[in-house]
Enzyme design. Structure first.
Site, PDB file in Angstrom:
ATOM      1  NE  ARG A 224      -4.415  -2.129  -0.285  1.00 37.15           N
ATOM      2  CZ  ARG A 224      -4.560  -2.653  -0.745  1.00 37.15           C
ATOM      3  NH1 ARG A 224      -3.562  -2.710  -1.940  1.00 37.15           N
ATOM      4  NH2 ARG A 224      -6.006  -3.330  -1.250  1.00 37.15           N
ATOM      5  CG  HIS A 272      -2.787  -1.242  -7.241  1.00 37.34           C
ATOM      6  ND1 HIS A 272      -3.064  -0.466  -6.508  1.00 37.34           N
ATOM      7  CD2 HIS A 272      -2.807  -2.586  -7.288  1.00 37.34           C
ATOM      8  CE1 HIS A 272      -3.577  -1.645  -5.614  1.00 37.34           C
ATOM      9  NE2 HIS A 272      -3.166  -2.586  -6.251  1.00 37.34           N
TER      10      HIS A 272
END
Length: 309
Positions: A224, A272
């Protein structure tokens, strides 16, 4: 017969509708599945935060929510969600993460960038250490972190894992607690971060902790974005304290144009993609978990609201 609302993007519905119906049928569960069911009729929700649903109050007979995402930070604090929330822990997602992490650790370990990018015609060899002489730190020993650490341990890397609570994993030297984090960082030549995003983990890798790494250490973040202090990382890269960082997640996504990470010579940006959820395997996982609960078995991978994951 149960009613299952699919709450995600239209593109996700196109990808998931067929495999979800097949997965529920395989579980022997009769289901009405759709994107526009009347809230008061819904038993379960299969959910992604980008689907637009934020108020769970109208779902008066809701039994639980199965997330399509591994991360739940965008939903866990929603005060209208009072039923159990299950994270997506899916074999396909896990395998994808293992492959991505192992690939980038090997890239750093073997010095592949130096070999591939040399274009001046000079024949230069370098000999990396064997894996057992390369200390690697895995920050986060949940389902994804454990699987990646075990895969790297199988390649004989000197694996050290860190988590907030105590763990025991074969082949991995496990540490826990804030005081042990500094110890694991002091020897790690490669650091992988696979922690959830919570108030306790925000800016976990700040300037002080980055300075504790051996000079020239390398960082891989598929976890994250908020785990790392961006400004501190850029300063560490500029000084050579951190030799290179591969970043797949960011505080704002997509990564804004003009952000220093885009152009920094010692940063690799990926969009991502460390592990996308695969509809076929994720549909099976969602259907199996809901089927378990319907049969009176405990729902798996239920989020602890106090911990945030």
């Amino acid at each position: 017969m149960i009613n299952v609302l699919f709450s995600a993007t239209p593109e996700a519905w196109s990808a998931y509708a067929k495999p979800l119906r097949a997965a529920f049928a395989q579980e022997g569960i009769e289901v009405t599945l759709g994107t526009d069911l009347a809230p008061e009729t819904v038993d379960w929700i299969i959910y992604a935060p980008n689907g637009g649903l934020h108020d769970f109050t109208p779902f008066t007979r809701l039994k639980g929510v199965q997330s399509l995402w591994a991360g739940v930070e965008q939903i866990v604090e929603n005060p209208t969600l009072t039923v159990p929330l299950a994270r997506m822990v899916d074999p396909g997602l896990t395998q994808g993460m293992v492959e991505w992490v192992v690939g980038h650790v090997l890239r750093y370990h073997l010095g592949m960038d130096a070999d591939i990018l040399r274009t001046d015609g000079e024949w230069v060899k370098h000999l990396p250490p064997l894996a057992q002489h390369r200390p690697v730190a895995m920050l986060g020993l949940g389902a994804l972190g454990t699987a990646c650490a075990q895969a790297l341990s199988a390649l004989n890397f000197d694996m050290h894992g860190w988590s907030r609570s105590a763990r025991q994993i074969d082949g991995i030297t496990c540490h826990h607690g804030d005081d042990r984090l500094d110890d694991i960082l002091s020897t790690a030549q490669i650091v992988v971060t696979l922690l959830p995003s919570t108030p306790a983990t925000e800016n976990l890798l700040n300037g002080d902790r980055l300075s504790r790494l051996p000079r020239g250490a390398m960082l891989i973040n598929p976890g994250r974005g908020p785990l790392i202090d961006d400004e501190a990382l850029i300063a560490a890269l500029d000084s050579g304290q951190i030799a290179h960082a591969t970043l797949d997640v960011f505080r704002t996504e997509p990564l804004p144009r003009g952000h220093p990470f885009w152009t920094h010579p010692n940063v690799t940006v990926t969009p991502h993609i460390a592990s996308e959820t695969r509809p076929d395997s994720a549909a099976r996982t969602a259907a199996q978990n809901i089927a378990r609960a319907q049969r009176g078995q405990p729902l798996q991978h239920v989020v602890d609201r106090k911990l945030g994951y």
